[in-house]
Every structure is written in C-alpha cells, then in structure tokens.
Design a protein around this motif. Structure first.
Motif, short mmCIF file in Angstrom:
data_model
loop_
_atom_site.label_atom_id
_atom_site.label_comp_id
_atom_site.label_asym_id
_atom_site.label_seq_id
_atom_site.Cartn_x
_atom_site.Cartn_y
_atom_site.Cartn_z
N CYS A 1 0.84 -1.18 0.00
CA CYS A 1 0.00 0.00 0.00
C CYS A 1 0.89 1.25 0.00
O CYS A 1 1.92 1.28 0.66
CB CYS A 1 -0.91 0.03 1.23
N LYS A 2 0.44 2.25 -0.73
CA LYS A 2 1.15 3.52 -0.78
C LYS A 2 0.25 4.62 -0.25
O LYS A 2 -0.89 4.78 -0.69
CB LYS A 2 1.57 3.85 -2.22
N THR B 1 5.34 3.64 1.69
CA THR B 1 4.96 2.32 1.18
C THR B 1 5.19 1.27 2.26
O THR B 1 6.25 1.25 2.89
CB THR B 1 5.77 1.96 -0.08
N THR C 1 -1.90 -1.53 -4.34
CA THR C 1 -1.09 -1.96 -5.48
C THR C 1 -1.78 -3.05 -6.29
O THR C 1 -1.67 -3.09 -7.51
CB THR C 1 0.27 -2.46 -4.98
N SER D 1 -4.92 -3.59 -6.99
CA SER D 1 -6.01 -3.16 -7.88
C SER D 1 -5.87 -1.72 -8.36
O SER D 1 -6.58 -1.32 -9.28
CB SER D 1 -7.35 -3.33 -7.16
N GLY D 2 -4.99 -0.95 -7.72
CA GLY D 2 -4.83 0.45 -8.09
C GLY D 2 -5.93 1.36 -7.56
O GLY D 2 -6.03 2.51 -7.98
N GLN D 3 -6.75 0.85 -6.64
CA GLN D 3 -7.85 1.64 -6.09
C GLN D 3 -7.39 2.50 -4.92
O GLN D 3 -6.42 2.16 -4.23
CB GLN D 3 -8.98 0.72 -5.62
N GLU D 4 -8.12 3.56 -4.70
CA GLU D 4 -7.88 4.41 -3.53
C GLU D 4 -8.84 3.97 -2.43
O GLU D 4 -10.06 4.11 -2.56
CB GLU D 4 -8.12 5.88 -3.89
N ASN E 1 -3.20 3.84 -1.79
CA ASN E 1 -3.36 3.29 -3.12
C ASN E 1 -3.03 1.80 -3.06
O ASN E 1 -1.91 1.43 -2.72
CB ASN E 1 -2.44 4.00 -4.11
#
Length: 200
Positions: free
Chosen positions: A54-55, A141, A91, A93-96, A89
């Motif tokens: 996660c970012k 991250t 990683t 799925s790229g969802q917020e 974010n």
C-alpha cells in the motif's frame, strides 16, 4: 524384602508418571478447545487474507469523534479522540481505499483508521495519533492486507490473528500433548519389559 520394596516403589513411580502423562494430555486437549472457540473463529472470519503493498495518498487528522467503550462503566461508554484517516493506493487493484489498523478498528469506528484505547490523559492520545500520522507520511509504502473476494473494499495494516500467531498458539498444547503421550508410551513399555522379565 528388599525386592518387594523395589517393586512397590517402581509401581508407585509408574503410576505417578502415568498420571502425569494423562494430565498433560487432558490439559492439552483443554487448551485445544479454548483456542478453537476463541482464536480460530476470529482467524476464519477475517476476509483480509492476502498481503500486498500500500502507498499512502493522504493521512489527515480531523476533529474529535466519540468512540463507544464497551469495557468501561456505563457513565464512561464514550470518549472523544482525534480521528485519523489514512487513504492508500492499493497496489493489487490500483484503487484508492481507506486503511484501518486491524479488523477490530473497522468494527469499533469505520470513520477512523486508528481507534486508541481509553486513556485518561487526552494529550497522550492526541500525541500518539500525531506520531502515527507522521509515521505514515514518513514511510509511504508498506505491506497491508486486502480482501481478494471483494466483499471489503478497504484494507488493514495488520491482522489480529495472523497465520504465524495461530501456529504459535497451537505450538504449546501440541508440545504438551506430545510429551504426555511419550510419557504414557514409556510407562507402558517399562511395564511390558517388567512383566516379560518376570515371566522369564
């Protein structure tokens, strides 16, 4: 006469060892039962099973909110604390999505990423939340857990009962059960050898 005393002492020792082995087996079974009704349901109920990265996108501290405290007396059921909201974010799925500390945090207050324990000193609670927020901003991250089935769109930082913790919980009763069975087997072998030597 001496031989009878030795045989009597040997029988008493075998009886005590057998009781010890049976006691260890019984205690280990009780521990298995206790773990099975307390820890295992929480582990199987958790849907956040897959680890990913996660970012941090933003970590904000909002106005104070109230949190129910079921452990305290009725007149102290709620206490105010600053609400930390961390958005990351995902990683995989790229969802917020919103980040929570554990599964319990989401159940206690879905609006905040971190729910502190009730402390009398509100300044200490505020300082702790500010430290957590600064750590999220510093370490952008980090590993987190998400629901691969998609029933929960949010993520958690750590599981209350991870697989390693579950294995560690089963370690001690397993060792106790193994030790108890080993003692019983050794006593039975000793009795068999004694009967066999007496028969010969």
């Amino acid at each position: 006469m001496l031989g009878k005393k030795l045989v009597t002492a040997q029988k008493r020792g075998e009886t005590r060892a057998l009781c010890l082995g049976l006691g260890m087996v019984a205690c280990s079974m009780m521990m298995y039962f206790f773990i099975g009704i307390t820890i295992v349901p929480f582990y199987t109920k958790s849907v956040w099973t897959t680890e990913t990265m996660c970012k941090v996108l933003k970590a904000n501290i909002k106005d104070k909110v109230f949190c129910p405290n079921s452990k305290g007396p009725e007149d102290e059921e709620i206490f105010p604390y600053p609400c930390l909201q961390v958005w990351v974010n995902l990683t995989a799925s790229g969802q917020e999505v919103m980040l929570y500390q554990t599964e319990d945090t989401l159940e206690r207050n879905p609006k905040c990423s971190y729910v502190p324990d009730k402390l009398e000193n509100s300044k200490e609670v505020k300082a702790r939340i500010e430290i957590i927020a600064s750590n999220f901003k510093k370490y952008q991250t980090f590993p987190c857990y998400y629901d691969p089935g998609g029933t929960q769109t949010n993520v958690i930082l750590s599981r209350l009962y991870p697989a390693k913790g579950l294995l560690f919980a089963f370690l001690w009763p397993t060792l106790m059960f193994t030790g108890g069975c080993l003692i019983i087997v050794l006593v039975k072998i000793s009795q068999y050898v004694s009967v066999l030597s007496a028969w010969q």
